[in-house]
Write an enzyme that holds these catalytic residues in place. Structure first.
Site, PDB file in Angstrom:
ATOM      1  N   GLY A 170     -16.493  61.743   1.380  1.00 64.37           N
ATOM      2  CA  GLY A 170     -17.101  63.050   1.636  1.00 64.37           C
ATOM      3  C   GLY A 170     -16.119  63.664   2.650  1.00 64.37           C
ATOM      4  N   GLY A 171     -16.995  64.536   4.239  1.00 62.40           N
ATOM      5  CA  GLY A 171     -16.749  65.020   4.967  1.00 62.40           C
ATOM      6  C   GLY A 171     -14.972  64.025   5.788  1.00 62.40           C
ATOM      7  N   GLY A 406      16.351  85.343  -2.191  1.00 65.40           N
ATOM      8  CA  GLY A 406      15.620  85.060  -0.760  1.00 65.40           C
ATOM      9  C   GLY A 406      15.153  83.588  -0.758  1.00 65.40           C
ATOM     10  N   ALA A 407      15.492  82.960  -1.711  1.00 62.77           N
ATOM     11  CA  ALA A 407      15.243  81.465  -1.969  1.00 62.77           C
ATOM     12  C   ALA A 407      15.969  80.198  -0.727  1.00 62.77           C
ATOM     13  CB  ALA A 407      15.572  80.419  -3.128  1.00 62.77           C
TER      14      ALA A 407
HETATM   15  C1  HXC Z   1     -24.821  53.364   6.411  1.00 58.84           C
HETATM   16  C2  HXC Z   1     -23.119  52.667   4.988  1.00 58.84           C
HETATM   17  C3  HXC Z   1     -22.970  53.794   4.389  1.00 58.84           C
HETATM   18  C4  HXC Z   1     -23.395  54.778   5.287  1.00 58.84           C
HETATM   19  C5  HXC Z   1     -22.300  52.175   3.276  1.00 58.84           C
HETATM   20  N1  HXC Z   1     -23.036  51.141   4.375  1.00 58.84           N
HETATM   21  N2  HXC Z   1     -21.574  53.082   3.443  1.00 58.84           N
HETATM   22  N3  HXC Z   1     -24.785  52.694   5.552  1.00 58.84           N
HETATM   23  N4  HXC Z   1     -24.075  54.823   6.362  1.00 58.84           N
HETATM   24  N5  HXC Z   1     -22.884  55.755   4.709  1.00 58.84           N
HETATM   25  C6  HXC Z   1     -23.489  50.425   4.303  1.00 58.84           C
HETATM   26  C7  HXC Z   1     -24.331  49.657   2.934  1.00 58.84           C
HETATM   27  O1  HXC Z   1     -25.686  50.098   3.410  1.00 58.84           O
HETATM   28  C8  HXC Z   1     -24.534  47.961   3.103  1.00 58.84           C
HETATM   29  O2  HXC Z   1     -24.821  47.654   4.202  1.00 58.84           O
HETATM   30  C9  HXC Z   1     -22.740  47.885   3.978  1.00 58.84           C
HETATM   31  O3  HXC Z   1     -22.434  49.816   4.093  1.00 58.84           O
HETATM   32  C10 HXC Z   1     -21.334  48.170   2.717  1.00 58.84           C
HETATM   33  O4  HXC Z   1     -21.991  48.603   1.531  1.00 58.84           O
HETATM   34  P1  HXC Z   1     -22.020  48.132   0.199  1.00 58.84           P
HETATM   35  O5  HXC Z   1     -22.426  49.735  -0.408  1.00 58.84           O
HETATM   36  O6  HXC Z   1     -22.390  47.406  -0.287  1.00 58.84           O
HETATM   37  O7  HXC Z   1     -20.442  47.934  -0.109  1.00 58.84           O
HETATM   38  P2  HXC Z   1     -19.679  49.036  -1.816  1.00 58.84           P
HETATM   39  O8  HXC Z   1     -19.945  48.620  -3.009  1.00 58.84           O
HETATM   40  O9  HXC Z   1     -18.234  47.974  -1.277  1.00 58.84           O
HETATM   41  O10 HXC Z   1     -19.374  50.008  -1.506  1.00 58.84           O
HETATM   42  C11 HXC Z   1     -18.395  50.768  -0.429  1.00 58.84           C
HETATM   43  C12 HXC Z   1     -18.970  52.174  -0.519  1.00 58.84           C
HETATM   44  C13 HXC Z   1     -20.317  52.607  -0.321  1.00 58.84           C
HETATM   45  C14 HXC Z   1     -18.640  53.061  -1.642  1.00 58.84           C
HETATM   46  C15 HXC Z   1     -18.036  53.449   0.615  1.00 58.84           C
HETATM   47  O11 HXC Z   1     -20.996  51.629   0.230  1.00 58.84           O
HETATM   48  C16 HXC Z   1     -21.186  54.277  -0.850  1.00 58.84           C
HETATM   49  O12 HXC Z   1     -20.827  54.526  -1.444  1.00 58.84           O
HETATM   50  N6  HXC Z   1     -21.174  54.211   0.527  1.00 58.84           N
HETATM   51  C17 HXC Z   1     -21.894  55.503   0.717  1.00 58.84           C
HETATM   52  C18 HXC Z   1     -20.622  56.582   0.438  1.00 58.84           C
HETATM   53  C19 HXC Z   1     -21.581  57.664   1.324  1.00 58.84           C
HETATM   54  O13 HXC Z   1     -21.993  58.830   0.325  1.00 58.84           O
HETATM   55  N7  HXC Z   1     -21.319  58.761   2.665  1.00 58.84           N
HETATM   56  C20 HXC Z   1     -21.214  59.939   2.711  1.00 58.84           C
HETATM   57  C21 HXC Z   1     -22.144  59.647   4.275  1.00 58.84           C
HETATM   58  S1  HXC Z   1     -22.330  61.596   4.593  1.00 58.84           S
HETATM   59  P3  HXC Z   1     -25.286  46.008   3.939  1.00 58.84           P
HETATM   60  O14 HXC Z   1     -26.870  46.430   5.007  1.00 58.84           O
HETATM   61  O15 HXC Z   1     -26.398  46.266   2.593  1.00 58.84           O
HETATM   62  O16 HXC Z   1     -24.596  45.230   4.095  1.00 58.84           O
HETATM   63  C22 HXC Z   1     -21.285  62.106   5.222  1.00 58.84           C
HETATM   64  C23 HXC Z   1     -21.969  62.817   5.437  1.00 58.84           C
HETATM   65  C24 HXC Z   1     -20.368  64.145   6.148  1.00 58.84           C
HETATM   66  O17 HXC Z   1     -20.195  61.135   4.951  1.00 58.84           O
HETATM   67  C25 HXC Z   1     -19.322  63.800   7.544  1.00 58.84           C
HETATM   68  C26 HXC Z   1     -18.541  64.178   7.996  1.00 58.84           C
HETATM   69  C27 HXC Z   1     -18.484  65.893   8.489  1.00 58.84           C
END
Ligand code: HXC
Length: 516
Positions: A170-171, A406-407
């Site tokens: 993501g971001g 130019g290169a």
């Molecule tokens: C809160 C999160 C989280 C998040 C993961 N976790 N990402 N909690 N916010 N963004 C938590 C899970 O709930 C889980 O908690 C623990 O971390 C481990 O995650 P798993 O999913 O069990 O691990 P894994 O299977 O290895 O997968 C990892 C992952 C997946 C690929 C990163 O968790 C995932 O897709 N996360 C979301 C990614 C995402 O969409 N991010 C965008 C957020 S918005 P528990 O309690 O069960 O251990 C964003 C906006 C931009 O980023 C900001 C910047 C401009």
């Protein structure tokens, strides 16, 4: 009483240092990854790491996390010593809520970056995170904003290095993108703006996370990643090697190694045999580069991306230099969109951090083609001109073979500000290549000749005799010296020595407008 307070502190600390706890640590290890703290242990000299804000807590009351504890808020921050110099680092702790970045997490990182800016020390960010902590909503989003803002403040002041050791989606991917160098761990690090699911929904494309954001994608195709690491240890070693070439900040010179300065420079006859007799034959430009730098120690950057240009760090008489070199082994060393982007960014990094640039030229021209024109080769190629002309560090150019049109200017000709330019006897310096020039100049004569082929060859030979050598350009003052290749290292070392005190003032302005 005092003892119980100390005990309480030690207990609290012990608990917090475990991050997400034994089970989560075990899972991290099973995935073949080190924990955030293990990575920092490898990065810093023993017992030099001083952690900041271990005891920080979030204050979020949404989505059931009001009473949930996230030890260290999912990131380990602090400073330590690498090769005797202070460095700041933030290492995301995936064992704590997937290393997600909450408001307090971002505050920790931002404060660390502020400190790096104040003391003028490099900043290393180890990414292993699910991105913004979803439960904290816009607070975590603006937390990322704070981090991005500081990357920009630090840019050009202290070196910034990112390691992608886990997810970085993501971001959040824009944090590493705003730093100077990105090192990605093979099969562990994944970097993308929108994941496979969103892509499937929006464009219908099927792709795995690894195909989308793995090292193949970024080190070969997108050019986002500068180095591939085989594992966490390798990533840390690459970081340390990279830092060894760099100053701590833009007011310092890079580390100087006196033991290399004292080594005698002997002529290297093997340089005389690298360029083939036939000027259309390829060779590996790296063979030249490794013979010119101290002890053959060349750290290539973005090795797999736009390989028609080679960039990287080396040293000459103990001083760091940045090398930019056309690579005739790939696409004849032509300048195209990607190679122009790659080289111009590197030139600007060198200039920002007082690193002299040494350019090796063997370029037939800019890449012709509809795709290149539609893709903006004019704009991208102009970045090379802009980067070289605006660089005030010492600029040393060696014309090895082709230097056309130019290169050639875009590879730092004298008129583009080279402080010294030498050419090998194999150099061909001309406004354009013989084939193209003869077609423009003698089209009528060739078509009307009794034997057009013979006439064309005669004109080609005439053009080559006049221009396909370094002497015409040297007679017009565009070449400082024509060298036996064996002497190149000694020539460049002497030039660097005299240029080390170079100071060049430019007109005051807010900033120029590099063609982005
Ligand atoms: C809160 C999160 C989280 C998040 C993961 N976790 N990402 N909690 N916010 N963004 C938590 C899970 O709930 C889980 O908690 C623990 O971390 C481990 O995650 P798993 O999913 O069990 O691990 P894994 O299977 O290895 O997968 C990892 C992952 C997946 C690929 C990163 O968790 C995932 O897709 N996360 C979301 C990614 C995402 O969409 N991010 C965008 C957020 S918005 P528990 O309690 O069960 O251990 C964003 C906006 C931009 O980023 C900001 C910047 C401009």
């Amino acid at each position: 009483m005092a003892d119980s307070k100390i005990e309480q502190l030690l207990k609290k600390r012990e608990h917090l240092l475990k991050g997400g706890g034994d089970k989560a640590i075990e899972k991290q290890h099973q995935l073949g990854k080190l924990t955030a703290r293990e990575r920092l242990d490898l990065l810093f000299e023993e017992n030099t790491f001083r952690e900041t804000h271990l005891f920080i807590k979030h204050h979020c009351t949404h989505f059931g996390i009001k009473d949930r504890e996230f030890p260290g808020e999912g990131v380990v921050t602090g400073h330590g010593v690498i090769d005797g110099r202070p460095v700041y680092a933030a290492s995301q702790d995936f064992t704590v809520a997937g290393g997600s970045v909450g408001e307090a997490t971002a505050r920790k990182i931002a404060e660390l970056m502020d400190a790096a800016l104040k003391t003028g020390d490099p900043f290393v960010m180890i990414n292993d995170s699910g991105g913004a902590r979803i439960q904290e909503g816009v607070d975590s989003l603006s937390g990322y904003g704070r981090i991005f803002y500081r990357h920009v403040l630090l840019s050009g002041v202290v070196p910034q290095i990112s390691i992608i050791a886990g997810p970085c989606a993501g971001g959040a991917a824009y944090s590493p993108a705003l730093t100077d160098f990105i090192i990605q761990v093979r099969h562990k690090g994944q970097l993308y703006i929108t994941g496979p699911l969103v892509i499937k929904q929006v464009t219908g494309e099927d792709i795995t996370a690894e195909q989308l954001g793995g090292v193949e994608s970024h080190a070969y195709y997108s050019g986002v990643v500068h180095f591939i690491a085989e594992n966490d240890e390798d990533a840390i070693n690459i970081t340390k090697r990279l830092l060894s070439f760099l100053p701590s900040n833009n007011t310092e010179d890079p580390p100087f190694l006196p033991e290399l300065y004292d080594e005698e420079i002997l002529p290297d006859e093997s340089l005389n045999d690298i360029v083939p007799q036939d000027s259309s034959e390829p060779y590996d430009m790296r063979e030249i580069v490794v013979r010119v730098v101290d002890r053959g120690d060349f750290m290539e950057i973005q090795e797999h991306y736009a390989p028609n240009i080679v960039i990287g760090f080396g040293r000459l008489t103990g001083r760091t230099i940045g090398i930019i070199a056309n690579q005739p082994k790939h696409k004849a060393g032509v300048l195209d969109i990607d190679s122009s982007d790659k080289a111009s960014r590197f030139i600007r990094f060198c200039n920002a951090f007082n690193i002299p640039v040494v350019t090796f030229v063997d370029v037939p021209g800019f890449m012709p083609g509809v795709q290149q024109e539609y893709g903006g080769i004019i704009r991208h190629g102009a970045k090379m001109l802009f980067a070289y002309a605006s660089a005030t560090v010492p600029k040393l150019t060696v014309v090895v073979r082709k230097a056309y049109g130019g290169a050639f200017l875009a590879m730092c000709a004298k008129s583009m500000g080279a402080d010294t330019l030498c050419a090998w006897p194999s150099a061909e310096i001309a406004v354009m290549g013989a084939e193209g020039a003869v077609n423009v100049l003698y089209r009528k004569e060739i078509s009307e000749a009794p034997d057009p082929k013979v006439e064309r060859n005669r004109r080609l030979e005439e053009y080559k005799d006049t221009f396909a050598n370094p002497y015409f350009a040297a007679s017009h003052g565009m070449v400082d010296d024509i060298l036996e290749p064996a002497e190149t290292r000694a020539y460049l070392a002497a030039a660097l020595e005299v240029l080390k005190a170079k100071r060049e003032l430019r007109p005051q302005k807010k900033h120029g407008l590099i063609p982005m």
